[in-house]
Design an enzyme around this catalytic site. Structure first.
Site, PDB file in Angstrom:
ATOM      1  N   THR A  12     -20.085 -12.953  69.735  1.00 31.30           N
ATOM      2  CA  THR A  12     -19.814 -12.706  68.309  1.00 31.30           C
ATOM      3  C   THR A  12     -18.531 -13.405  67.859  1.00 31.30           C
ATOM      4  O   THR A  12     -18.525 -14.171  66.888  1.00 31.30           O
ATOM      5  CB  THR A  12     -19.671 -11.175  68.081  1.00 31.30           C
ATOM      6  OG1 THR A  12     -20.834 -10.546  68.589  1.00 31.30           O
ATOM      7  CG2 THR A  12     -19.510 -10.845  66.616  1.00 31.30           C
ATOM      8  N   LYS A 102      -8.660  -6.931  73.623  1.00 31.15           N
ATOM      9  CA  LYS A 102      -7.713  -5.799  73.577  1.00 31.15           C
ATOM     10  C   LYS A 102      -7.543  -5.113  74.927  1.00 31.15           C
ATOM     11  O   LYS A 102      -6.453  -4.657  75.261  1.00 31.15           O
ATOM     12  CB  LYS A 102      -8.146  -4.791  72.510  1.00 31.15           C
ATOM     13  CG  LYS A 102      -9.465  -4.124  72.811  1.00 31.15           C
ATOM     14  CD  LYS A 102     -10.105  -3.512  71.585  1.00 31.15           C
ATOM     15  CE  LYS A 102     -10.896  -4.511  70.818  1.00 31.15           C
ATOM     16  NZ  LYS A 102     -12.187  -4.060  70.319  1.00 31.15           N
ATOM     17  N   GLU A 125      -3.146 -11.080  67.196  1.00 27.85           N
ATOM     18  CA  GLU A 125      -3.428 -10.295  65.982  1.00 27.85           C
ATOM     19  C   GLU A 125      -4.818  -9.652  66.040  1.00 27.85           C
ATOM     20  O   GLU A 125      -5.006  -8.498  65.633  1.00 27.85           O
ATOM     21  CB  GLU A 125      -3.331 -11.234  64.765  1.00 27.85           C
ATOM     22  CG  GLU A 125      -3.510 -10.573  63.431  1.00 27.85           C
ATOM     23  CD  GLU A 125      -2.364  -9.648  63.070  1.00 27.85           C
ATOM     24  OE1 GLU A 125      -1.264 -10.119  62.799  1.00 27.85           O
ATOM     25  OE2 GLU A 125      -2.605  -8.423  63.065  1.00 27.85           O
ATOM     26  N   ILE A 132      -7.057  -6.779  59.924  1.00 26.37           N
ATOM     27  CA  ILE A 132      -5.860  -6.201  59.279  1.00 26.37           C
ATOM     28  C   ILE A 132      -4.618  -6.849  59.911  1.00 26.37           C
ATOM     29  O   ILE A 132      -4.427  -6.745  61.120  1.00 26.37           O
ATOM     30  CB  ILE A 132      -5.794  -4.673  59.490  1.00 26.37           C
ATOM     31  CG1 ILE A 132      -7.050  -4.002  58.935  1.00 26.37           C
ATOM     32  CG2 ILE A 132      -4.543  -4.103  58.834  1.00 26.37           C
ATOM     33  CD1 ILE A 132      -7.082  -2.496  59.147  1.00 26.37           C
ATOM     34  N   GLU A 186     -22.391  -0.022  69.767  1.00 25.07           N
ATOM     35  CA  GLU A 186     -23.062  -0.601  70.933  1.00 25.07           C
ATOM     36  C   GLU A 186     -24.108   0.381  71.452  1.00 25.07           C
ATOM     37  O   GLU A 186     -24.074   1.577  71.116  1.00 25.07           O
ATOM     38  CB  GLU A 186     -22.042  -0.810  72.044  1.00 25.07           C
ATOM     39  CG  GLU A 186     -20.779  -1.456  71.573  1.00 25.07           C
ATOM     40  CD  GLU A 186     -20.497  -2.756  72.264  1.00 25.07           C
ATOM     41  OE1 GLU A 186     -21.122  -3.005  73.301  1.00 25.07           O
ATOM     42  OE2 GLU A 186     -19.673  -3.514  71.743  1.00 25.07           O
ATOM     43  N   ASP A 197     -11.339   2.701  72.792  1.00 21.60           N
ATOM     44  CA  ASP A 197     -11.079   1.464  72.038  1.00 21.60           C
ATOM     45  C   ASP A 197      -9.808   1.622  71.182  1.00 21.60           C
ATOM     46  O   ASP A 197      -8.928   0.752  71.185  1.00 21.60           O
ATOM     47  CB  ASP A 197     -12.309   1.177  71.155  1.00 21.60           C
ATOM     48  CG  ASP A 197     -12.134  -0.040  70.293  1.00 21.60           C
ATOM     49  OD1 ASP A 197     -12.190  -1.163  70.832  1.00 21.60           O
ATOM     50  OD2 ASP A 197     -11.927   0.113  69.074  1.00 21.60           O
ATOM     51  N   LYS A 201      -5.716  -0.296  71.411  1.00 23.42           N
ATOM     52  CA  LYS A 201      -4.999  -0.851  70.253  1.00 23.42           C
ATOM     53  C   LYS A 201      -3.647  -0.151  70.068  1.00 23.42           C
ATOM     54  O   LYS A 201      -2.643  -0.792  69.756  1.00 23.42           O
ATOM     55  CB  LYS A 201      -5.863  -0.713  68.990  1.00 23.42           C
ATOM     56  CG  LYS A 201      -7.151  -1.521  69.091  1.00 23.42           C
ATOM     57  CD  LYS A 201      -8.136  -1.146  68.008  1.00 23.42           C
ATOM     58  CE  LYS A 201      -9.457  -1.877  68.199  1.00 23.42           C
ATOM     59  NZ  LYS A 201     -10.522  -1.367  67.323  1.00 23.42           N
ATOM     60  N   GLY A 298     -15.835  -7.196  63.454  1.00 25.10           N
ATOM     61  CA  GLY A 298     -16.768  -8.121  62.801  1.00 25.10           C
ATOM     62  C   GLY A 298     -16.416  -9.564  63.117  1.00 25.10           C
ATOM     63  O   GLY A 298     -15.278  -9.892  63.424  1.00 25.10           O
TER      64      GLY A 298
HETATM   65  N1  LIG Z   1     -16.826  -8.112  68.043  1.00 23.69           N
HETATM   66  C1  LIG Z   1     -15.778  -7.688  67.350  1.00 23.69           C
HETATM   67  O1  LIG Z   1     -15.879  -7.308  66.180  1.00 23.69           O
HETATM   68  C2  LIG Z   1     -14.410  -7.679  68.008  1.00 23.69           C
HETATM   69  C3  LIG Z   1     -13.301  -7.296  67.233  1.00 23.69           C
HETATM   70  C4  LIG Z   1     -12.013  -7.339  67.813  1.00 23.69           C
HETATM   71  C5  LIG Z   1     -11.874  -7.716  69.139  1.00 23.69           C
HETATM   72  N2  LIG Z   1     -12.991  -8.043  69.873  1.00 23.69           N
HETATM   73  C6  LIG Z   1     -12.808  -8.450  71.274  1.00 23.69           C
HETATM   74  O2  LIG Z   1     -13.196  -9.815  71.409  1.00 23.69           O
HETATM   75  C7  LIG Z   1     -13.754 -10.048  72.692  1.00 23.69           C
HETATM   76  C8  LIG Z   1     -15.136 -10.686  72.510  1.00 23.69           C
HETATM   77  O3  LIG Z   1     -15.965  -9.788  71.800  1.00 23.69           O
HETATM   78  P1  LIG Z   1     -17.453 -10.201  71.362  1.00 23.69           P
HETATM   79  O4  LIG Z   1     -17.908  -9.122  70.454  1.00 23.69           O
HETATM   80  O5  LIG Z   1     -17.488 -11.601  70.908  1.00 23.69           O
HETATM   81  O6  LIG Z   1     -18.207 -10.059  72.766  1.00 23.69           O
HETATM   82  P2  LIG Z   1     -19.650 -10.646  73.141  1.00 23.69           P
HETATM   83  O7  LIG Z   1     -20.444 -10.917  71.917  1.00 23.69           O
HETATM   84  O8  LIG Z   1     -20.195  -9.732  74.171  1.00 23.69           O
HETATM   85  O9  LIG Z   1     -19.325 -12.062  73.817  1.00 23.69           O
HETATM   86  C9  LIG Z   1     -18.630 -12.165  75.018  1.00 23.69           C
HETATM   87  C10 LIG Z   1     -18.649 -13.617  75.460  1.00 23.69           C
HETATM   88  O10 LIG Z   1     -17.844 -13.732  76.631  1.00 23.69           O
HETATM   89  C11 LIG Z   1     -18.560 -14.436  77.622  1.00 23.69           C
HETATM   90  N3  LIG Z   1     -18.096 -13.944  78.929  1.00 23.69           N
HETATM   91  C12 LIG Z   1     -18.118 -12.673  79.369  1.00 23.69           C
HETATM   92  N4  LIG Z   1     -17.575 -12.627  80.602  1.00 23.69           N
HETATM   93  C13 LIG Z   1     -17.228 -13.884  80.921  1.00 23.69           C
HETATM   94  C14 LIG Z   1     -16.641 -14.488  82.067  1.00 23.69           C
HETATM   95  N5  LIG Z   1     -16.307 -13.774  83.137  1.00 23.69           N
HETATM   96  N6  LIG Z   1     -16.438 -15.829  82.051  1.00 23.69           N
HETATM   97  C15 LIG Z   1     -16.787 -16.562  80.983  1.00 23.69           C
HETATM   98  N7  LIG Z   1     -17.345 -16.051  79.855  1.00 23.69           N
HETATM   99  C16 LIG Z   1     -17.559 -14.731  79.857  1.00 23.69           C
HETATM  100  C17 LIG Z   1     -20.023 -14.161  77.370  1.00 23.69           C
HETATM  101  O11 LIG Z   1     -20.781 -15.234  77.939  1.00 23.69           O
HETATM  102  P3  LIG Z   1     -22.401 -15.323  77.794  1.00 23.69           P
HETATM  103  O12 LIG Z   1     -22.629 -15.730  76.359  1.00 23.69           O
HETATM  104  O13 LIG Z   1     -22.794 -16.390  78.728  1.00 23.69           O
HETATM  105  O14 LIG Z   1     -22.928 -13.961  78.122  1.00 23.69           O
HETATM  106  C18 LIG Z   1     -20.042 -14.141  75.836  1.00 23.69           C
HETATM  107  O15 LIG Z   1     -20.209 -15.443  75.336  1.00 23.69           O
HETATM  108  C19 LIG Z   1     -13.778  -8.693  73.395  1.00 23.69           C
HETATM  109  O16 LIG Z   1     -12.674  -8.605  74.264  1.00 23.69           O
HETATM  110  C20 LIG Z   1     -13.659  -7.680  72.268  1.00 23.69           C
HETATM  111  O17 LIG Z   1     -13.017  -6.482  72.643  1.00 23.69           O
HETATM  112  C21 LIG Z   1     -14.242  -8.044  69.325  1.00 23.69           C
END
Ligand SMILES: NC(=O)c1ccc[n+]([C@@H]2O[C@H](COP(=O)([O-])OP(=O)(O)OC[C@H]3O[C@@H](n4cnc5c(N)ncnc54)[C@H](OP(=O)(O)O)[C@@H]3O)[C@@H](O)[C@H]2O)c1
Length: 323
Positions: A12, A102, A125, A132, A186, A197, A201, A298
């Site tokens: 995402t 995080k 950030e 925010i 999720e 979570d 933060k 998001g």
């Molecule tokens: N989504 C949000 O709204 C949001 C908001 C704030 C912070 N975050 C943080 O941002 C981070 C990413 O979130 P997301 O929602 O984008 O997660 P996601 O959709 O599950 O994507 C995770 C990505 O990381 C890759 N990945 C996982 N483990 C890996 C590893 N060991 N080596 C290389 N690549 C790896 C996955 O690869 P594959 O594609 O090959 O599976 C995938 O592309 C998280 O730490 C989350 O806490 C997310």
């Protein structure tokens, strides 16, 4: 010069970063004076279909990323490792890093910042309430204030559920199911509804404000899954809202942290926060109480925070050749 960027994780958030780097290409060039090009993307499974141009390397080996000699790494994977080890290596090679992770940053962010010694940019950030700008506000605009209390709604999923329970009379499981259907929760919602979570933060804010964190085991976490009809009726009768609130307070020099459902009166700064929104109130000795509100998760809000971090780093940190 062309700035070479790498993205770790292409889910995402990673895809959001890539999209913004394409759609805001001209504006970024104007802001930082250079073009930005994504040269490599690190993923877990290289076999997924991704529709990327041929000149972008998609790999599951971090060495391939480093071999491209990126100037900045955007990190959007999950969990402490291997992300922490990757960012350590990047900093040692004078590569700026910007993360949304995080869980990793709550545990290891201070070590990354120390390692970077203010010569390398470390942007985080996005780790705390995504869109925010709380980290930027605290680091640049509230530096002289002694912040004595931080209180926030730091998880959009639990806030969505609580809003649906109170405003639409849904049961907890109906509201959770609705949040899952809409993609706000999720399949396993434990981290969101039990307060983990929000806890991460809160610890990141604690480290930033006080250069320390409360003992993690002493931070009391109470989830929202045990709220019952009596609680909802009682809140309604008193004209109050139940919100899942994370609080960090300095009491007699001791840091106290909690994440718990609280009954908030209409006068409270977090009373009107509805749906998936997040909000953070900080109390400073000079400014009083300030509340920031907005999207705490998001794709675009999170990636937006990361791109803004990058712009800030590029505008203020010495160029690589001078480090
Ligand atoms: N989504 C949000 O709204 C949001 C908001 C704030 C912070 N975050 C943080 O941002 C981070 C990413 O979130 P997301 O929602 O984008 O997660 P996601 O959709 O599950 O994507 C995770 C990505 O990381 C890759 N990945 C996982 N483990 C890996 C590893 N060991 N080596 C290389 N690549 C790896 C996955 O690869 P594959 O594609 O090959 O599976 C995938 O592309 C998280 O730490 C989350 O806490 C997310």
């Amino acid at each position: 010069m062309t700035i070479k960027a790498a993205i770790l994780g292409f889910g995402t958030v990673g895809q959001g970063i890539y999209e913004i780097l394409q759609t805001k290409r001209r504006q970024l060039h104007k802001l930082i004076g250079d073009k930005v090009e994504v040269t490599s993307i690190l993923v877990h499974n290289v076999h997924k279909e991704r529709f990327l141009p041929d000149n972008v390397i998609v790999t599951d080996r971090f060495d391939d990323v480093l071999n491209q000699k990126p100037d900045v790494i955007f990190e959007a994977t999950v969990g402490i490792e291997p992300s922490y080890s990757y960012l350590k290596q990047a900093i040692d090679q004078h590569i700026h890093v910007v993360t949304a992770n995080k869980v990793m940053f709550a545990a290891c962010g201070h070590k990354l910042i120390q390692r970077a010694e203010q010569r390398i940019g470390v942007g985080y950030e996005a780790t705390t309430a995504a869109g925010i700008p709380i980290i930027g506000t605290l680091t640049t605009l509230l530096q002289t204030n002694n912040i004595t209390k931080v209180q926030g709604i730091l998880n959009g999923t639990s806030n969505y559920i609580l809003t649906a329970m109170q405003d639409q009379n849904k049961t907890f499981s109906e509201a959770l199911q609705e949040a899952q259907t809409k993609g706000y929760a999720e399949a396993d919602p434990t981290n969101d509804i039990e307060g983990h979570d929000a806890f991460y933060k809160l610890m990141i804010l604690s480290q930033l404000l006080y250069e320390k964190q409360p003992d993690w085991s002493a931070v009391s976490l109470t989830g929202i899954s045990n709220l019952n009809e009596t609680d909802l009726i009682s809140a309604e009768e008193k004209g109050e809202k139940i919100r899942h609130v994370a609080t960090l307070e300095l009491v007699d020099g001791e840091l106290k942290g909690t994440v718990e459902p609280l009954f908030l009166p209409p006068s409270h700064g977090l009373f009107g926060i509805e749906g998936v929104d997040n909000a953070i109130s900080v109390t400073g000795d000079l400014v009083g109480s300030v509340t920031l509100r907005g999207p705490g998760a998001g794709q675009l809000p999170t990636a937006s925070a990361m791109i803004e971090d990058f712009v800030q780093i590029w505008q203020t940190t010495p160029a690589k050749q001078f480090i």
